[in-house]
Write an enzyme that holds these catalytic residues in place. Structure first.
Site, PDB file in Angstrom:
ATOM      1  CG  LEU A  51      -0.246  -0.013   2.568  1.00 21.50           C
ATOM      2  CD1 LEU A  51      -1.505   0.788   3.471  1.00 21.50           C
ATOM      3  CD2 LEU A  51       0.231  -1.340   3.335  1.00 21.50           C
ATOM      4  CE1 TYR A  52       2.742   1.956   4.606  1.00 17.28           C
ATOM      5  CE2 TYR A  52       4.749   0.946   4.574  1.00 17.28           C
ATOM      6  CZ  TYR A  52       3.711   1.306   4.973  1.00 17.28           C
ATOM      7  OH  TYR A  52       3.631   1.079   6.538  1.00 17.28           O
ATOM      8  N   GLY A  53       2.194   3.408  -1.630  1.00 20.81           N
ATOM      9  CA  GLY A  53       2.407   3.773  -3.030  1.00 20.81           C
ATOM     10  C   GLY A  53       1.451   3.259  -3.846  1.00 20.81           C
TER      11      GLY A  53
END
Length: 330
Positions: A51-53
């Site tokens: 989810l980091y991006g």
């Protein structure tokens, strides 16, 4: 030295979120320099996320590129990845199909260049019993595709249910001088009882406890902090009092506020009734990483002063907006 999934890790880990999840992420060259610096200084417990991006560019893509260039570092890093969300949304999906999609995508992006030591669902799916979700992840552990299972932002009751379904290797929660809930809600005590280490994310209060932001106007125009309740202009001047208390101790010890904040977190690691705690500050420059990997050693008098301040200080604003807060400690 702490261990996770049987591997030695440094007392301070490294959060990768800021390398890909921001409007203007650092260059690949800068990211690689930061990652290599962290590893060289003993911060080998790396924490990233699907989810980091975006689905097209997140931690997994950067990690693939890094380990392609530095294959010798792969076995030195203990890697934990958060997933278990609907792609492109912050909506938990702890179903069998959701878990399988997420882990399979993570493994696909790593492309065999690095093993997946830990996988955790970013939040508990309220529509799926946590023991069922953990069971789906456990299938990958049994198949040798995953080293262990971690949990994120869970309650003490959920930790017990999950651990009964399959041994839990770590629990990731926010923990810092202005996020102390785990000391009172049973999470820290339960992890200590079950011998589960805690991975403390945002140990520097999303940069607030570093002294970077002295006034609300110091926050960068494109910063995501503008969306967090604690950074709003109507509460900022009240919350900044916590930083001032940290700065007072920092001056007396010849340290930076960040080193005091990290020292406070580490002072709780292995203390009476407490589990091992590994903070994972994020940083995008070698200079900041060097600072973060040399936390201050706090004396009893320092801890007492901070604890006395915390008893009188009330943080204004929640950690997340109400919609996000509903998924905390589930």
């Amino acid at each position: 030295m702490p261990k996770i999934v049987g591997k030695d890790i440094g007392k301070v880990g490294y959060g990768l979120m800021g390398l890909t999840w921001r409007q203007s992420p650092p260059s690949q060259e800068q990211s690689f320099q930061a990652m290599r610096t962290a590893l060289s200084l003993g911060s080998n417990n790396w924490n990233g996320g699907e989810l980091y991006g975006s689905p097209e560019r997140n931690s997994l893509h950067l990690l693939n590129e890094y380990f392609t260039k530095y294959p010798g570092d792969a076995d030195k890093v203990v890697l934990s990845i958060k997933g278990g969300l609907v792609p492109g949304q912050f909506k938990p999906d702890g179903s069998k199909a959701g878990v399988q999609r997420s882990i399979d995508e993570c493994l696909k992006q790593l492309d065999g260049k690095k093993s997946l030591d830990l996988f955790e669902c970013a939040r508990v799916d309220p529509t799926v019993p946590i023991e069922e979700t953990v069971g789906y992840i456990a299938e990958y552990v049994k198949a040798g595709k995953l080293g262990g299972i971690s949990l994120s932002e869970v309650s003490a009751a959920s930790i017990r249910k999950a651990h009964a379904a399959h041994p839990i290797s770590a629990v990731e929660v926010e923990f810092s001088l202005w996020s102390t809930e785990i000391l009172d809600n049973g999470v820290a005590a339960t992890c200590a009882e079950l011998n589960i280490p805690i991975i403390a994310y945002s140990p520097l209060g999303r940069g607030f406890l570093t002294g970077k932001y002295k006034k609300h106007s110091d926050i960068e125009p494109d910063s995501s902090l503008h969306h967090f309740p604690r950074f709003q202009p109507d509460v900022f001047d009240e919350n900044i009092k916590l930083l001032h208390a940290v700065e007072d101790i920092a001056k007396s010890k010849g340290a930076t506020p960040a080193q005091i904040a990290l020292g406070w977190v580490l002072a709780h690691s292995g203390a009476k009734g407490m589990p091992t705690i590994i903070p994972i500050p994020g940083a995008t420059t070698a200079e900041r990483i060097k600072e973060n990997t040399t936390p201050a050693k706090l004396e009893e008098a320092d801890l007492k002063a901070l604890d006395e301040f915390l008893k009188k200080f009330e943080v204004k604003g929640g950690r997340y907006h109400p919609s996000g807060s509903a998924l905390l400690f589930a």
